[in-house]
Design a protein around this motif. Sequence first.
Motif, short mmCIF file in Angstrom:
data_model
loop_
_atom_site.label_atom_id
_atom_site.label_comp_id
_atom_site.label_asym_id
_atom_site.label_seq_id
_atom_site.Cartn_x
_atom_site.Cartn_y
_atom_site.Cartn_z
N PHE A 99 2.15 1.63 -3.47
CA PHE A 99 1.12 2.17 -4.37
C PHE A 99 0.95 3.67 -4.14
CE2 PHE A 99 -3.51 3.23 -4.68
CZ PHE A 99 -3.52 3.41 -6.05
N TYR A 100 0.99 4.06 -2.88
CA TYR A 100 0.84 5.49 -2.55
C TYR A 100 1.92 6.31 -3.28
CZ TYR A 100 0.21 9.65 0.45
OH TYR A 100 -0.03 10.91 0.92
N LEU A 101 3.15 5.82 -3.22
CA LEU A 101 4.24 6.54 -3.88
C LEU A 101 4.10 6.50 -5.41
CD1 LEU A 101 7.37 5.51 -1.74
CD2 LEU A 101 5.82 7.41 -1.41
N GLN A 102 3.71 5.33 -5.91
CA GLN A 102 3.53 5.21 -7.37
C GLN A 102 2.42 6.13 -7.86
OE1 GLN A 102 3.85 0.59 -7.40
NE2 GLN A 102 4.06 1.25 -9.50
N SER A 103 1.37 6.26 -7.04
CA SER A 103 0.25 7.09 -7.48
C SER A 103 0.65 8.56 -7.59
CB SER A 103 -0.93 6.95 -6.51
OG SER A 103 -0.68 7.68 -5.33
N SER A 116 7.91 1.83 -9.94
CA SER A 116 7.96 0.74 -8.96
C SER A 116 9.35 0.68 -8.30
CB SER A 116 7.63 -0.56 -9.68
OG SER A 116 7.87 -1.64 -8.84
N MET A 119 0.83 -1.21 0.00
CA MET A 119 0.00 0.00 0.00
C MET A 119 0.87 1.26 0.00
SD MET A 119 -3.02 -0.51 -0.57
CE MET A 119 -3.60 1.17 -0.36
N GLN A 120 1.96 1.21 0.78
CA GLN A 120 2.89 2.35 0.78
C GLN A 120 3.48 2.53 -0.62
OE1 GLN A 120 5.73 1.43 3.86
NE2 GLN A 120 4.60 2.56 5.40
#
Lengths: 430, 250
Positions: free
Chosen positions: A378-382, A387, A375-376
């Motif tokens: 994904f947060y950064l990727q968003s 990746s 989740m962390q």
Amino acid sequence: MTTAGLTFFQELFLVNQTGETGFLREKSREKFLSIGLPNKKNEAFQYFPALRFAEYCEKGEKIIPSGTAKQTDSFLFSETMQSCFVFLDGTFEEKLSCLENLPEKIVALPLDKALKGSYASFLRHRLTTLLEEENDPLALLNGALFGEGLFIYVPPKLKVETPLQFLFLNGDGPVFHSAPRIHILVGGGAEIQIVSRSEGRGISNAFIDVAVEEGAVVSHTDYSESEEEDFGFTSFRASLKKESFLHSLAYHPASRCRRVDYKIFLKGERGHAEIFGLGSLSDTRHLHTSVHMEHAAPSCRSEQLFKSVLSGQSRASFTGKIYVKRVAQKTEAYQLSRSLLLSEGPISYTKPNLEIFADDVKASHGATISRPDLMQKFYLQSRGLSSTEASSLLTRGFCAEILEKISLESLKKKALRECSFVFDKRDEKE
Amino acid sequence: MLEIKNLVVSKEGKNLLQGLNLTVLPGEIHAIMGPNGAGKSTLAKAISGDPSYQITGGEVLWKGESLSELEPEERAHRGLFMGFQYPLEIPGITNIQFLSAASNAKRKFLGLPPLTEEEFAGLLEEKMNLCQMKKEFISRNLNEGFSGGEKKKNEILQMTVLDPDLAVLDETDSGLDIDAMKVVAQGVNRFLSEDKAVLLITHYQRLLDYIEPDFVHVLINGRIVHSGGKELALDLETRGYDWLTTKVSV
């Protein structure tokens, strides 16, 4: 007792058994021989590659020295250019050391010489106590085989602003087991910062002992970035008197097989010890940490935080004990070990322990072994990070908590800078 | 700008969105409302590319391009932003490190040179002033130890710095006091222009007192069951969702 690998050391035992330190060598050798080389039956070495070490020792004599002339300058920090004690193949070499910035009041003597002078009484008592308490085979091996040791005395109330470095160099001579040994007495109210660093091939087996008197402050960093070193060991011993403070941090970003063994004794009221460690391990590298934190006086505080980041087929272990004696009421003691696994191959073992005999104690111990949080990530990727960038940033964040605590400013900067580089490369590989 | 057609989204084998249709044009504010478990957050996560949600039917088109094959960062580079309902805490990474990395990642995609540390620090300070965030938040670890309101303000700060074309804000009003909500609303209103759009996901009408939507949609059981203008939000405040739930059942 297994005899595999012992032959190499038994031959070494025959040499250099005389002098003022002879009693220490002899007793250490006896104790070592009764215990033997590290093996899996010894809890502190349960996860240590004991067989690999024994096999290496068996082949010890056949290894050809690298012969690389070591330039000490490249292993100094900007803060320690003029305050570095150099040990070559385990022996303190005053001529190689750069001590221009050493405060005049600091006493630095070869151990044999110190045992003859005005520090003899303190030192003999200290060495005997340490020997009685010692049960670690690698520390005992150091006691049996150390070359010229070093004694340092920091007089009371002296606040030493220049950090002192101990540089352990291996590889120019035919010595594959080097055993540098240092005893430090920090007088009441004095302050000192030390950094130990090992470089070179073979086995570096260092022993560092610090006696911290009342109200004294000691900061220690143990560091190695040698990719040549086959086995690197540090046995760190400290006893703390009333209201003294110890900070010790181990950072070994590149060692092939590193073991750090702490035995800390809080012997005076309101003593405070904090110890930290970080390993970043790839390929088949090992990092093993063992801690014995003993609270033997009331109202002392101790904190331990050890982290490792693992990839490839690397291995890490943490075996730690907080031991609180009945007399040590109002103790506060905390211990945490955390591992981050970046791929499928690595393994991290962790074994935190509490043994408490006092009844008014705040203590905790814990361990986590995890992968980067999805989740962390994904947060950064968003927010636009790839990746790889997200993993790298998360890993860097994981390490930063320890790296920020490095007291030597130049090493802290270097570590924070290189940390991201190493992880970027690793993520790309895996 | 954003075109969602018959979207079906599942998580762990369960369909959470079941044929959702929605079109958002530049300059528009859409509010998505609905009861708990209706699929509002699922919609936000599906748009932004949360890997734990799978698009199993229909499609999401962003400026004519299908989003389903794009990684979350590729969606961000193309101008999508999601404000998280529960922004994550990232230990060891400061706000400025993170925002600088994110900003430069987008600049790289756009073919622009990265901003230097000084340039970015200047930009960040200006944006933080706009979001009424204290300077100390620059060097604090990302969301670590932030209050609920500070986290949401930080989401708006990120939106302001990254300057997307569409901001999907998932319950950005939850956990905010009135003052913090005003700050968040000001941030959103400042962001809006004729070529940008906002998709607001909210439980309550009160945020819409500060951000006036062009459209209000009611999401129930994974579908938009009713749409209207801003007056629909007031209607929902009075009547709740029951009447629409009944309508769906019928």
